[in-house]
Design a protein around this motif. Structure first.
Motif, PDB file in Angstrom:
ATOM      1  N   ASP A 137     -36.317 -44.591  -3.974  1.00 56.08           N
ATOM      2  CA  ASP A 137     -35.352 -45.388  -3.032  1.00 56.08           C
ATOM      3  C   ASP A 137     -35.821 -46.911  -3.218  1.00 56.08           C
ATOM      4  O   ASP A 137     -35.224 -47.598  -3.114  1.00 56.08           O
ATOM      5  CB  ASP A 137     -35.656 -45.014  -1.717  1.00 56.08           C
ATOM      6  N   LEU A 140     -34.452 -48.458  -6.306  1.00 58.83           N
ATOM      7  CA  LEU A 140     -32.864 -48.751  -6.198  1.00 58.83           C
ATOM      8  C   LEU A 140     -32.793 -50.334  -5.658  1.00 58.83           C
ATOM      9  O   LEU A 140     -31.712 -50.810  -5.755  1.00 58.83           O
ATOM     10  CB  LEU A 140     -32.167 -47.841  -5.578  1.00 58.83           C
ATOM     11  N   VAL A 141     -33.839 -50.724  -4.945  1.00 63.45           N
ATOM     12  CA  VAL A 141     -33.790 -52.012  -4.476  1.00 63.45           C
ATOM     13  C   VAL A 141     -33.620 -53.076  -5.681  1.00 63.45           C
ATOM     14  O   VAL A 141     -33.221 -54.087  -5.397  1.00 63.45           O
ATOM     15  CB  VAL A 141     -34.762 -52.253  -3.557  1.00 63.45           C
ATOM     16  N   LEU A 142     -34.025 -52.637  -6.717  1.00 64.96           N
ATOM     17  CA  LEU A 142     -34.173 -53.754  -7.752  1.00 64.96           C
ATOM     18  C   LEU A 142     -32.817 -53.708  -8.597  1.00 64.96           C
ATOM     19  O   LEU A 142     -32.319 -52.724  -9.035  1.00 64.96           O
ATOM     20  CB  LEU A 142     -35.238 -53.123  -8.957  1.00 64.96           C
ATOM     21  N   GLY A 143     -32.392 -54.995  -8.702  1.00 58.34           N
ATOM     22  CA  GLY A 143     -31.193 -55.377  -9.234  1.00 58.34           C
ATOM     23  C   GLY A 143     -31.490 -56.204 -10.701  1.00 58.34           C
ATOM     24  O   GLY A 143     -32.680 -56.307 -10.811  1.00 58.34           O
ATOM     25  N   PRO A 144     -30.458 -56.369 -11.233  1.00 59.37           N
ATOM     26  CA  PRO A 144     -30.417 -57.080 -12.346  1.00 59.37           C
ATOM     27  C   PRO A 144     -31.436 -58.448 -12.325  1.00 59.37           C
ATOM     28  O   PRO A 144     -32.105 -58.742 -13.353  1.00 59.37           O
ATOM     29  CB  PRO A 144     -29.112 -57.462 -12.870  1.00 59.37           C
ATOM     30  N   PRO A 267     -34.780 -47.233 -12.861  1.00 55.98           N
ATOM     31  CA  PRO A 267     -33.559 -46.799 -13.753  1.00 55.98           C
ATOM     32  C   PRO A 267     -33.283 -47.772 -14.985  1.00 55.98           C
ATOM     33  O   PRO A 267     -32.942 -47.400 -15.876  1.00 55.98           O
ATOM     34  CB  PRO A 267     -32.276 -47.286 -12.713  1.00 55.98           C
ATOM     35  N   LEU A 324     -32.103 -38.070  -8.097  1.00 62.76           N
ATOM     36  CA  LEU A 324     -30.779 -38.410  -7.882  1.00 62.76           C
ATOM     37  C   LEU A 324     -29.816 -38.121  -9.095  1.00 62.76           C
ATOM     38  O   LEU A 324     -28.394 -38.239  -8.813  1.00 62.76           O
ATOM     39  CB  LEU A 324     -30.821 -40.129  -8.050  1.00 62.76           C
ATOM     40  N   LEU A 326     -29.510 -39.209 -11.863  1.00 66.77           N
ATOM     41  CA  LEU A 326     -29.381 -40.313 -12.836  1.00 66.77           C
ATOM     42  C   LEU A 326     -29.905 -40.236 -14.269  1.00 66.77           C
ATOM     43  O   LEU A 326     -31.374 -39.834 -14.342  1.00 66.77           O
ATOM     44  CB  LEU A 326     -30.279 -41.784 -12.191  1.00 66.77           C
TER      45      LEU A 326
END
Lengths: 507, 322
Positions: A137, A140-144, A267, A324, A326
């Motif tokens: 979880d 998932l907070v990490l974006g590009p 991810p 998940l 993934l």
């Protein structure tokens, strides 16, 4: 079900004779494919997929996980002995590992990587069992934007491998960055720098470049200089870790495992970034009396840390897959397709709907770890015998090995031409004292950083401040600045203090 | 990792074989079939090829299969190899589909699907448009309104640029009277990172094959707004078409024969696939894998292919990718 109940259930299933057999077979196959260049765990599992028609799901996944972990153990062997990394996660291990082997310390290098893999495997598997859902979880907070900042942090590593001349080091880095540009651009689907050759559409394989620059270049350079006809044999030295080695390896193992696991869970993380960061950390944290070994005779910290990071990251990769559904790596993607051929839909509900299978799998990972360290430690004595081969024949063997392995990656003659073309460039880089490690780092990080940057910019509609207004990204950028300037400022401060102290004594 | 890949490594192949895929005694239509997969092992094309193998061998239609995987760049690395090595061979099949149609166009590949012999379309998968569970957007009308008002600010995650997901977004924008190029499409390498970006609400929406998101939708982590098929795939999710956007698109997969084969060879391959699809074992296989039957052969398939190529080309041109 909590983790303790789950694990006890898992172990009760995993300790059947059949399942132990699958685990052993997987570990054995995995170690073999890890040692062989060109065949990775993803391909091996893909080739084993037909067994899903015949074998129970539990047995098949225990086998696959054995292969996956085993390949991670075996991957370091060729990096250390032959300077020929078999996969991207073990490239950094070759930096110090091959130097140790050239200086009669192949035994301790192999031993520290086997024990380090074990420590990291156990830490990583505990992580899967107890922290999995929590860390995922967080990941998932990490974006590009955060990924781009993370890659900037990793670029700091380059400063640890630049060598004596920053100009030469940066030239190498930019050579690597340009190699990384070759291929079809993900964001536009257009080919870049491919010269119309379809073989280049998927880019240049980083393992190929590592093998070319490390192994082929070294062999060619050796042939160029080896004119006196003397037959040398490399010293082999002791096999096991001395007390000092153990002491020097311990914290790098722990730090490497701690760095590797979270990167594996991310991810878009993978095994390469944590090995670089671990190498940088160990080079900066090494006790002053051993600092000179980095880049010269080979420092054991530089093998222990990255190898642990590689294995812990490999364990971490299983977390998004199990929690998940993934597929964040090629191996995970193939394992997911195996789930599907059993009619099991891997997804966020897997832990509930397939609790038996998942916990048996996790328990088997612990068992596989023990099997692997038992299988690999005695092999150290066997592997180092390779170094008893006289130098010319040894290097000829390395060339054959590198050539077969590269052809195995894609069955493409273009790749062989690239291998030797880049090998010749590497030979001249060696001759004129250009470091080769920055090429690899540039090649791995460059394309990842470029894609993350462009993804972040598309999402922010071209607003550059996204990197400092997103708190996660800002924190990572501050860390990067600290990692780059911190050691220098610290050194400056201690020197000042010392001068001040001497000055006060003088007066 | 392994991006392009490999022939079955001889060291491991006997191992897999010895686990005994039963050979039926019935006389085989083909003693040997070369199955060419222009993608790495484990993906969708590989899955279709191996499903054909499994069903055909059990039914005794084919004695033995030989697989060759040459992956990379949406199949256009492998395509030229199939064309040059299998010319005139009646016992060779290549798995391909929508992805290759797009890849040929956007890379201006000199070798295209016109160089091989279309045999049949076999399966298809409709796409689904989703938003993160925590999004303010509740239904497809909400997302369409956002696209109409500010396409640039409504980022959409999906697979590589120029692929089916990207084309779907282009078609939606075009149907809304905007230019396909105005979209804010964020391409991710592979399904994992794209799903992670949607789950973490890094993007406003996502488009992908239905099966790829199905579990996340079921678990309530993504909200499905619409599917891209002609009819509903899930009774609770409307199609784009019934929501007033005239877009019907699916990711299809099928098989092609070698170039330069004669009419008899072509007919033999077509009847092999036609009979295979009629087997109960094939229906069972499709059910386990969650594939939609999209069988289409002969002249009908050729007409479909031509129409698909021209539709894809027009969107890619508008996107500036072809």
């Amino acid at each position: 079900m909590n983790a303790i109940d789950g694990l006890s259930l898992g172990f009760s299933h995993a300790f059947s004779l059949g399942n132990l057999g699958w685990a052993l077979l997987g570990c054995f196959l995995g170690t073999a494919v890890g040692v062989l260049p060109g065949i990775g765990p993803a391909l091996t599992i893909a080739l084993l997929l037909p067994i899903t028609y015949q074998v129970s799901a539990t047995g098949a996944f225990i086998l696959f996980c054995g292969v996956f972990y085993g390949a991670m153990y075996g991957g370091s062997t060729t990096s250390i002995l032959l300077n020929t990394p078999g996969e991207s996660g073990s490239i950094i291990t070759a930096l110090e590992g091959a130097k140790m082997a050239r200086n009669g310390r192949a035994g301790p290098a192999l031993a520290t990587s086997a024990v380090g893999s074990f420590v990291a495997g156990v830490v990583g598997t505990l992580g899967i069992a107890f922290l999995g859902p929590v860390v995922v979880d967080f990941a998932l907070v990490l974006g590009p934007a955060e990924y781009f900042s993370l890659m900037l942090l990793c670029f700091v590593t380059v400063s640890a491998v630049l060598g004596g001349s920053p100009l030469r080091g940066l030239t190498s880095l930019f050579f690597g960055l340009s190699l990384g540009l070759v291929g079809i651009d993900l964001q536009t689907g257009q080919p870049r720098m491919t010269f119309g050759l379809p073989e280049l559409f998927d880019g240049v394989n980083v393992v190929l470049v590592a093998v070319a620059l490390f192994a082929v270049a070294e062999a060619l350079h050796m042939a160029w200089n080896h004119v006196d006809g003397k037959v040398q044999v490399l010293p082999v030295g002791r096999l096991w870790l001395s007390r000092t080695d153990l002491k020097r390896s311990f914290w790098p193992w722990i730090r490497g495992a701690g760095l590797g696991f979270p990167f594996g869970v991310m991810p878009a993380g993978g095994t390469e970034m944590p090995t670089m960061l671990s190498y940088y950390a160990e080079k900066k944290l090494v006790a002053p009396e051993y600092a000179h070994e980095f880049g010269t005779t080979g420092a054991i910290e530089g093998v222990a840390g990255p190898e642990a990071a590689n294995n812990a990251a490999a364990a971490g990769i299983l977390v998004p897959m199990l929690t998940l559904g993934l597929p964040t790596s090629a191996t995970a993607a193939i394992m997911l397709s195996a789930f599907q051929s059993y009619g099991i839909q891997p997804g966020p509900l897997l832990f509930q709907t397939q609790a038996d299978l998942v916990w048996t799998l996790i328990a088997s990972l612990f068992i596989a770890n023990v099997m692997l360290v038992v299988l690999n430690l005695p092999l150290v004595g066997l592997w180092v015998k390779i170094l008893k081969i006289p130098t010319p024949q040894l290097y000829a063997g390395i060339l054959v090995f590198a050539t077969i392995g590269t052809y195995g990656i894609s069955n493409s003659v273009t790749d062989l031409l690239l291998l030797y073309g880049i090998g010749i460039i590497g030979m001249f880089m060696r001759r004129f004292d250009f470091p080769v490690a920055p090429v690899i780092i540039g090649m791995i990080l460059g394309p990842m950083a470029e894609q993350a940057l462009r993804q972040a910019m598309t999402i922010s509609e071209g607003d550059w401040t996204t990197f400092v207004t997103r708190p996660g990204s800002l924190i990572i950028l501050i860390l990067a600045a600290l990692a780059l300037f911190g050691p220098r400022l610290y050194a400056l401060a201690t020197r000042r203090r010392r001068t001040a102290a001497t000055a006060s004594v003088d007066s | 990792m392994n991006r392009r890949t490999v022939l079955a490594a001889t060291a491991l192949a006997p191992f897999a074989g010895s686990l005994g895929l039963r050979d039926a005694a019935a006389q085989a239509r083909f003693a040997n079939m070369n199955m060419f997969i222009p993608a790495g092992p484990g993906g969708g094309w590989d899955g279709l090829g191996r499903a054909i193998e499994q069903v055909a061998r059990h039914a005794g239609l084919v004695g033995n299969f030989q697989f060759e995987n040459v992956g990379g760049a949406g199949g256009i690395v492998g395509l030229p190899r199939f064309v040059s090595q299998r010319r005139g061979r009646g016992d060779a099949l290549m798995v391909s589909g929508s992805i290759m149609v797009g890849a040929v166009l956007s890379n201006r590949s000199p070798v295209s699907l016109a160089n091989v012999t279309p045999i049949a379309r076999m399966t298809q998968e409709v796409g689904v448009v989703v938003v993160p569970a925590q999004s303010d957007i509740q239904d497809i009308a909400g997302l369409l309104a956002a696209f109409r008002a500010n396409p640039g600010g409504t980022s959409v995650a999906g697979g590589s640029a120029g692929g089916t997901d990207h084309i779907t977004l282009g078609l939606i924008l075009r149907a809304l009277g905007r230019n396909a190029r105005e979209g804010s499409y964020v391409a991710f390498a592979g399904g994992g990172p794209a799903q992670a970006a949607i789950l973490g609400a890094q993007v406003k929406a996502g488009i992908s094959g239905y099966s790829e998101f199905a579990e996340q939708i079921r678990a309530g982590r993504m909200r499905a707004l619409a599917t891209t098929g002609a009819t509903r795939s899930d009774p609770n999710i409307p199609t784009l078409k019934e929501s007033g956007v005239d877009v019907v698109i699916a990711n299809w997969r099928g098989v092609f024969g070698a170039p330069g084969i004669n009419a008899n060879q072509k007919a033999a391959l077509t009847s092999f696939i036609t009979d295979l699809v009629a087997l109960p074992a094939w229906r069972e296989m499709m059910e386990t894998r969650g594939w939609d039957n999209a069988f289409l052969a002969g002249a009908e398939f050729e007409r479909f292919l031509a129409a698909d190529i021209s539709a894809t080309e027009s969107v890619l041109k508008e996107l500036g990718l072809a």
